[in-house]
Design a protein around this motif. Structure first.
Motif, PDB file in Angstrom:
ATOM      1  N   PRO A 234      59.709  32.712  19.268  1.00 38.32           N
ATOM      2  CA  PRO A 234      59.302  34.069  18.878  1.00 38.32           C
ATOM      3  C   PRO A 234      57.798  34.287  18.873  1.00 38.32           C
ATOM      4  O   PRO A 234      57.336  35.427  18.930  1.00 38.32           O
ATOM      5  N   GLU A 235      57.032  33.204  18.831  1.00 41.63           N
ATOM      6  CA  GLU A 235      55.583  33.333  18.701  1.00 41.63           C
ATOM      7  C   GLU A 235      54.880  33.674  20.015  1.00 41.63           C
ATOM      8  O   GLU A 235      53.675  33.921  20.013  1.00 41.63           O
ATOM      9  N   ILE A 236      55.621  33.701  21.112  1.00 41.37           N
ATOM     10  CA  ILE A 236      54.970  34.011  22.386  1.00 41.37           C
ATOM     11  C   ILE A 236      54.332  35.400  22.382  1.00 41.37           C
ATOM     12  O   ILE A 236      53.370  35.653  23.105  1.00 41.37           O
ATOM     13  N   SER A 237      54.863  36.299  21.560  1.00 43.90           N
ATOM     14  CA  SER A 237      54.414  37.691  21.623  1.00 43.90           C
ATOM     15  C   SER A 237      53.451  38.078  20.509  1.00 43.90           C
ATOM     16  O   SER A 237      53.104  39.248  20.377  1.00 43.90           O
ATOM     17  N   ILE A 238      52.981  37.110  19.716  1.00 46.09           N
ATOM     18  CA  ILE A 238      52.156  37.442  18.557  1.00 46.09           C
ATOM     19  C   ILE A 238      50.779  37.969  18.951  1.00 46.09           C
ATOM     20  O   ILE A 238      50.298  38.976  18.420  1.00 46.09           O
ATOM     21  N   VAL A 239      50.128  37.301  19.902  1.00 42.95           N
ATOM     22  CA  VAL A 239      48.735  37.627  20.224  1.00 42.95           C
ATOM     23  C   VAL A 239      48.611  38.963  20.939  1.00 42.95           C
ATOM     24  O   VAL A 239      47.690  39.750  20.672  1.00 42.95           O
ATOM     25  N   THR A 240      49.532  39.245  21.880  1.00 41.09           N
ATOM     26  CA  THR A 240      49.485  40.506  22.640  1.00 41.09           C
ATOM     27  C   THR A 240      50.797  41.257  22.448  1.00 41.09           C
ATOM     28  O   THR A 240      51.605  41.367  23.380  1.00 41.09           O
ATOM     29  N   PRO A 241      51.059  41.784  21.258  1.00 38.21           N
ATOM     30  CA  PRO A 241      52.355  42.426  20.999  1.00 38.21           C
ATOM     31  C   PRO A 241      52.634  43.623  21.890  1.00 38.21           C
ATOM     32  O   PRO A 241      53.794  43.891  22.229  1.00 38.21           O
ATOM     33  N   ASP A 242      51.597  44.358  22.294  1.00 37.22           N
ATOM     34  CA  ASP A 242      51.818  45.518  23.153  1.00 37.22           C
ATOM     35  C   ASP A 242      52.366  45.110  24.518  1.00 37.22           C
ATOM     36  O   ASP A 242      53.175  45.824  25.113  1.00 37.22           O
ATOM     37  N   LEU A 243      51.923  43.965  25.022  1.00 41.59           N
ATOM     38  CA  LEU A 243      52.411  43.485  26.307  1.00 41.59           C
ATOM     39  C   LEU A 243      53.910  43.220  26.248  1.00 41.59           C
ATOM     40  O   LEU A 243      54.637  43.473  27.208  1.00 41.59           O
ATOM     41  N   TYR A 244      54.388  42.728  25.110  1.00 45.52           N
ATOM     42  CA  TYR A 244      55.787  42.333  24.951  1.00 45.52           C
ATOM     43  C   TYR A 244      56.618  43.394  24.232  1.00 45.52           C
ATOM     44  O   TYR A 244      57.751  43.118  23.819  1.00 45.52           O
ATOM     45  N   LYS A 245      56.096  44.586  24.102  1.00 49.63           N
ATOM     46  CA  LYS A 245      56.747  45.616  23.292  1.00 49.63           C
ATOM     47  C   LYS A 245      58.158  45.929  23.762  1.00 49.63           C
ATOM     48  O   LYS A 245      59.044  46.243  22.958  1.00 49.63           O
ATOM     49  N   HIS A 246      58.397  45.859  25.072  1.00 47.08           N
ATOM     50  CA  HIS A 246      59.705  46.197  25.625  1.00 47.08           C
ATOM     51  C   HIS A 246      60.410  44.999  26.255  1.00 47.08           C
ATOM     52  O   HIS A 246      61.531  45.121  26.742  1.00 47.08           O
ATOM     53  N   PHE A 247      59.760  43.867  26.251  1.00 46.75           N
ATOM     54  CA  PHE A 247      60.275  42.636  26.849  1.00 46.75           C
ATOM     55  C   PHE A 247      61.483  42.126  26.059  1.00 46.75           C
ATOM     56  O   PHE A 247      61.503  42.157  24.829  1.00 46.75           O
ATOM     57  N   ILE A 248      62.503  41.642  26.780  1.00 42.76           N
ATOM     58  CA  ILE A 248      63.734  41.158  26.136  1.00 42.76           C
ATOM     59  C   ILE A 248      63.579  39.665  25.847  1.00 42.76           C
ATOM     60  O   ILE A 248      63.502  38.853  26.767  1.00 42.76           O
ATOM     61  N   ARG A 249      63.563  39.304  24.581  1.00 42.22           N
ATOM     62  CA  ARG A 249      63.488  37.905  24.179  1.00 42.22           C
ATOM     63  C   ARG A 249      64.885  37.446  23.748  1.00 42.22           C
ATOM     64  O   ARG A 249      65.452  38.007  22.812  1.00 42.22           O
ATOM     65  N   VAL A 250      65.419  36.452  24.421  1.00 39.28           N
ATOM     66  CA  VAL A 250      66.727  35.896  24.077  1.00 39.28           C
ATOM     67  C   VAL A 250      66.462  34.624  23.278  1.00 39.28           C
ATOM     68  O   VAL A 250      66.057  33.599  23.832  1.00 39.28           O
ATOM     69  N   LEU A 251      66.701  34.672  21.967  1.00 37.30           N
ATOM     70  CA  LEU A 251      66.208  33.646  21.057  1.00 37.30           C
ATOM     71  C   LEU A 251      67.302  33.114  20.138  1.00 37.30           C
ATOM     72  O   LEU A 251      68.100  33.887  19.601  1.00 37.30           O
TER      73      LEU A 251
END
Length: 452
Positions: A234-251
């Protein structure tokens, strides 16, 4: 480069209501069926604005508007077929259906069945080819993170009919990065954890493919996904949350208190996969031969298990809780001898014991706060499991003994009914775990329409 503009797609709230019923109310965008998104320009940290794509791959896509139209037209027909299945309580298929999902375990069995039919018929996935092993195009196939590698291997084996022959015809795009491999190779020998390298590796990969192809930028990542069972994923999106705002993370680590968004993200089952096998053993002992009320054995990892051990560790004959199982006891057999299997979270919310309990025909008792259970957009977990919050741990015995036998028998029968959805097959088969994961991704893609 990847852009951080607002979303250039349309949301379909009616479909969410039918297929994502359990999480429909969580998203404000689903309140308004006429809501439309319009792209706006913004910049990314330390990266320039998106430039005009001149690569052959980009030119191929931009010159092929009819392909995009066929994709969206096919998705529109899939949505219509699902709505009709719900309306008529029936299904439409061009082939014989060997399995027809029915019963209370499904939130809407008609929607799910038709959706799976449409997925089998239409869904295409492009796996990006960029990058090299060991961090990309390979992952663990065994132990508790094994589902990450099993999924990746299925997608890249060449045996799956879901794989697209060209990215132009794909509905979604798979980022084949293994967070587990990054943790093993980049953070070895063990050092004080810092998420910087993990975040940079994943983000740089996205910048590479978004600069080379137009697919990320046309949706801001809403049709892209990554699959990982590692606790750090889940931490992949912490630094640039806007980049991952719509990205689907299967976790596997599907913790809503740690920014897991069930309207977009997907809960991945955690499975302890032994070497040479594809999951835990399946046991078929009838309910009248299950003489243990509740069972758990495992390490004291995390706050929830500390609470469990404080109340129940080796101090009750009916609620049997062990940190170290006696040498004369078999773990799988003990689960098969139990009516209820306790599934407390460990350091993170997910636990392989949920899948182990289902395989053993044992009613899962989910002891966790903030956990989104796998496939909960389709499965109604309340029909075949019991949820106990942390404050109720001292009352486990009272709660379980209060379950009427008739209800227990119904729940145990339903556990056996959902077993097929938690089995890994290679190659994957309809309605098994790998197809259920794909179906969760398919639902997210069904819920948007990309602008041409």
């Amino acid at each position: 480069m990847a852009t951080l503009s607002s979303t250039p797609y349309i949301v379909f709230p009616v479909l969410l209501f039918l297929l994502l019923l359990s999480i429909f109310f969580l998203s404000p965008i689903n309140q308004n069926p006429d809501l439309r998104f319009h792209p706006s320009s913004s910049s990314t940290p330390n990266h320039s604005q998106t430039k005009q794509h001149q690569t052959p791959e980009a030119s191929s896509f931009l010159g092929n508007v009819s392909t995009h139209g066929r994709i969206e037209g096919g998705l529109a027909r899939a949505r219509a077929a699902i709505r009709e299945a719900v309306r008529s309580s029936n299904y439409t298929s061009q082939k014989k259906e060997n399995f027809i999902p029915r019963g209370a375990v499904y939130r809407n069995p008609y929607a799910f069945h038709q959706s799976h039919i449409e997925m089998e018929k239409r869904f295409k996935i492009w796996t990006y080819k960029e990058g090299d092993q060991p961090l990309v195009h390979g992952g663990p196939k065994n132990s508790i993170y094994g589902i990450e590698g099993q999924f990746m291997d299925e997608m890249e084996s060449g045996d799956s009919h879901f794989m697209a022959g060209h990215p132009d015809v794909a509905h979604v795009f798979y980022i084949p990065i293994s967070v587990t491999r990054i943790a093993h190779y980049i953070y070895s020998p063990p050092v004080d954890y810092s998420g910087h390298m993990l975040q940079r590796l994943v983000t740089d990969y996205i910048y590479v493919v978004s600069d080379k192809y137009p697919y990320w930028n046309r949706s801001n990542g809403a049709d892209h996904f990554l699959v990982s069972c590692h606790d750090w994923a889940p931490e992949i999106s912490i630094v640039t949350p806007d980049l991952y705002k719509h990205f689907i993370r299967v976790l596997c680590n599907a913790n809503t208190s740690e920014r897991f968004q069930p309207i977009r993200d997907i809960s991945l089952p955690e499975v302890n996969i032994p070497k040479g096998k594809l999951g835990p053993p399946h046991l078929d002992k009838p309910p009248n031969q299950r003489h243990i009320l509740a069972f758990f054995a495992g390490r004291e990892s995390g706050y929830m298990r500390t609470l469990l051990f404080r109340s129940w560790k080796e101090n009750d004959d009916e609620v049997q809780v062990y940190e170290h199982l006696p040498s004369n006891r078999d773990y799988a057999k003990s689960m098969g001898d139990s009516k209820f299997c306790l599934c407390p979270s460990g350091w993170e919310v997910a636990s392989p014991r949920v899948v182990e309990a289902i395989a053993a025909g044992c009613v899962p008792v989910i002891i966790c706060d903030y956990y989104v259970l796998p496939f909960s957009e389709v499965l109604d977990w309340s029909k075949f499991s019991i949820n106990i919050t942390s404050d109720k741990i001292p009352e486990i015995k009272k709660i379980l003994k209060a379950v009427p036998n008739e209800r227990y028998l119904r729940m145990q029968k339903r556990v056996k009914q959902v077993q097929r959805h938690f089995v890994i097959n290679r190659p994957a088969q309809p309605y098994d775990m790998l197809h259920m994961i794909l179906h969760s991704v398919w639902l997210r893609r069904l819920n948007v329409r990309l602008r041409s």
